[in-house]
Design a protein around this motif. Sequence first.
Motif, PDB file in Angstrom:
ATOM      1  N   GLY A   1      69.181  25.178  19.857  1.00 21.37           N
ATOM      2  CA  GLY A   1      68.204  25.182  18.929  1.00 21.37           C
ATOM      3  C   GLY A   1      68.807  24.639  17.413  1.00 21.37           C
ATOM      4  N   GLY A   2      68.130  25.098  16.484  1.00 15.28           N
ATOM      5  CA  GLY A   2      68.650  24.571  15.114  1.00 15.28           C
ATOM      6  C   GLY A   2      69.974  25.235  14.780  1.00 15.28           C
TER       7      GLY A   2
ATOM      8  N   GLY B   1      70.076  29.026  14.034  1.00 11.26           N
ATOM      9  CA  GLY B   1      69.682  30.109  14.583  1.00 11.26           C
ATOM     10  C   GLY B   1      70.716  30.601  15.614  1.00 11.26           C
ATOM     11  N   VAL B   2      70.370  31.253  16.708  1.00 11.38           N
ATOM     12  CA  VAL B   2      71.359  32.113  17.409  1.00 11.38           C
ATOM     13  C   VAL B   2      71.504  31.177  18.870  1.00 11.38           C
ATOM     14  N   TYR B   3      70.712  30.562  19.330  1.00  6.69           N
ATOM     15  CA  TYR B   3      70.868  29.890  20.551  1.00  6.69           C
ATOM     16  C   TYR B   3      72.317  28.843  20.365  1.00  6.69           C
TER      17      TYR B   3
ATOM     18  N   ALA C   1      64.459  23.469  19.962  1.00  6.76           N
ATOM     19  CA  ALA C   1      64.463  24.953  20.708  1.00  6.76           C
ATOM     20  C   ALA C   1      63.540  24.808  22.046  1.00  6.76           C
ATOM     21  N   SER C   2      62.859  26.090  22.285  1.00  2.00           N
ATOM     22  CA  SER C   2      62.289  26.336  23.504  1.00  2.00           C
ATOM     23  C   SER C   2      61.460  25.169  24.146  1.00  2.00           C
TER      24      SER C   2
ATOM     25  N   GLN D   1      62.720  30.776  25.437  1.00  6.90           N
ATOM     26  CA  GLN D   1      62.284  32.192  25.218  1.00  6.90           C
ATOM     27  C   GLN D   1      61.361  32.264  26.640  1.00  6.90           C
TER      28      GLN D   1
ATOM     29  N   GLU E   1      64.557  38.492  21.297  1.00  8.86           N
ATOM     30  CA  GLU E   1      64.387  37.653  20.060  1.00  8.86           C
ATOM     31  C   GLU E   1      63.075  37.984  19.379  1.00  8.86           C
TER      32      GLU E   1
ATOM     33  N   SER F   1      59.200  24.133  18.916  1.00 10.20           N
ATOM     34  CA  SER F   1      60.014  25.596  18.957  1.00 10.20           C
ATOM     35  C   SER F   1      59.094  26.456  19.622  1.00 10.20           C
ATOM     36  N   GLY F   2      59.885  27.579  20.081  1.00 10.83           N
ATOM     37  CA  GLY F   2      58.941  28.849  20.576  1.00 10.83           C
ATOM     38  C   GLY F   2      58.364  29.403  19.488  1.00 10.83           C
ATOM     39  N   THR F   3      59.061  29.363  18.451  1.00  8.93           N
ATOM     40  CA  THR F   3      58.772  29.886  17.163  1.00  8.93           C
ATOM     41  C   THR F   3      57.276  29.562  16.849  1.00  8.93           C
TER      42      THR F   3
ATOM     43  N   PHE G   1      64.819  26.287  11.101  1.00 10.26           N
ATOM     44  CA  PHE G   1      65.250  27.758  10.405  1.00 10.26           C
ATOM     45  C   PHE G   1      65.625  27.370   9.144  1.00 10.26           C
TER      46      PHE G   1
ATOM     47  N   THR H   1      61.722  33.367  15.058  1.00  2.19           N
ATOM     48  CA  THR H   1      61.659  33.989  16.418  1.00  2.19           C
ATOM     49  C   THR H   1      63.284  33.579  16.925  1.00  2.19           C
ATOM     50  N   ALA H   2      63.906  34.898  16.594  1.00  6.79           N
ATOM     51  CA  ALA H   2      65.570  34.735  17.022  1.00  6.79           C
ATOM     52  C   ALA H   2      66.203  36.047  17.098  1.00  6.79           C
TER      53      ALA H   2
HETATM   54  N1  GLU Z   1      63.618  31.137  19.866  1.00  6.17           N
HETATM   55  C1  GLU Z   1      63.403  29.948  19.122  1.00  6.17           C
HETATM   56  C2  GLU Z   1      62.658  29.121  19.645  1.00  6.17           C
HETATM   57  O1  GLU Z   1      62.766  28.654  20.695  1.00  6.17           O
HETATM   58  C3  GLU Z   1      64.980  29.539  18.627  1.00  6.17           C
HETATM   59  C4  GLU Z   1      65.964  30.600  18.365  1.00  6.17           C
HETATM   60  C5  GLU Z   1      67.161  30.082  18.067  1.00  6.17           C
HETATM   61  O2  GLU Z   1      67.647  29.080  17.749  1.00  6.17           O
HETATM   62  O3  GLU Z   1      68.084  31.058  18.184  1.00  6.17           O
HETATM   63  O4  GLU Z   1      61.963  28.536  18.642  1.00  6.17           O
END
Ligand code: GLU
Length: 327
Positions: free
Chosen positions: A48-49, A52-54, A81-82, A100, A131, A161-163, A188, A206-207
Amino acid sequence: MFKNMRRWLSVLVAVFLAAALTAGCGGKQDQKKEEPKADKKFVNIATGGTAGVYYPLGGAIAEILNKNIPGVNATAQSTGASVANINALKDGSAQVAFVQNDIAFYAANGTEMFKDKKVDGLKGLASLYPETIQIVTLEKTGIKDVAGMKGKRVAVGAAGSGTEANARQILEAYGITYKDIKAQYLSFAEAANNLKDGNIDAAFVTAGFPTAAIQDIAAQHKIVLIPVSGDSADRLMKQYPFYTKVTIPARTYTNQDTDVAAVAVQSMLAVTDKMDAQMAYDITKAIFGNLDRLQAAHAVGKMITKASARNGMSIPLHPGAEKFFKE
Ligand code: GLU
């Protein structure tokens, strides 16, 4: 003609022998080391970015795979992301993807943003950690609830993104559409910078928490996390069953004094059925055998366990992963 061919053949054999001899110079040991190189398996991990956490977890997983699976060359890539990650699995530019669980389900079943674009062969490796959909604003904007975002400039996540899907669904549960806000498609990190600079009024993130992008904003400004609760949260969960209720505890971020009601989805690792069972098994085993490395990469690492790795899994598990979890 035959004679000619024989001559060519003998030249070829001579060249081949010479090459083999040169390669062999280093002795037996060298030859052994060379072997895995011949069929190096490239594993690109779509994350992801960078804020973020990914992304940090993906880097840690790449390291784990490189260290523990002979012949694997793993890399982690920053992405939108997602949704973008599922598309990367589909077109073969990624072999493992953070996604996600709601988005994986939509892709595997051809619904929502994947309507008429069903992705065949998607498989789950493991479910990871919750998340949370965090809606962040600065205290000075005066925005206190979702309704207060009407007419405002709102970062809804990166394109792909999933966000972004979560932002749309949550706003909808409160009777708000993108026509009622000024939606901005930002990562993010971009959202954090624009919020700090006063160029936007609120951002969806969303993270797993704490999320680096929000920590960054809170280090400089008094932030407010906008709750998702009550009838609207119930309506949301009824329509989109992947959401669960969670609490963002007080002091998750600097100067955040109270608990905040929120909803969450689950992160997971996805692959496709093009990955063979042995590779899926090896990857899953390597990850769950090195959880300390994930814990060092981010606080959510402590929520990743073998026992919970099938909770919230929204698509069929890859047989290789399934074999590992049954052990
Ligand atoms: N869940 C987020 C998305 O898919 C990304 C979260 C992350 O980068 O940690 O948009």
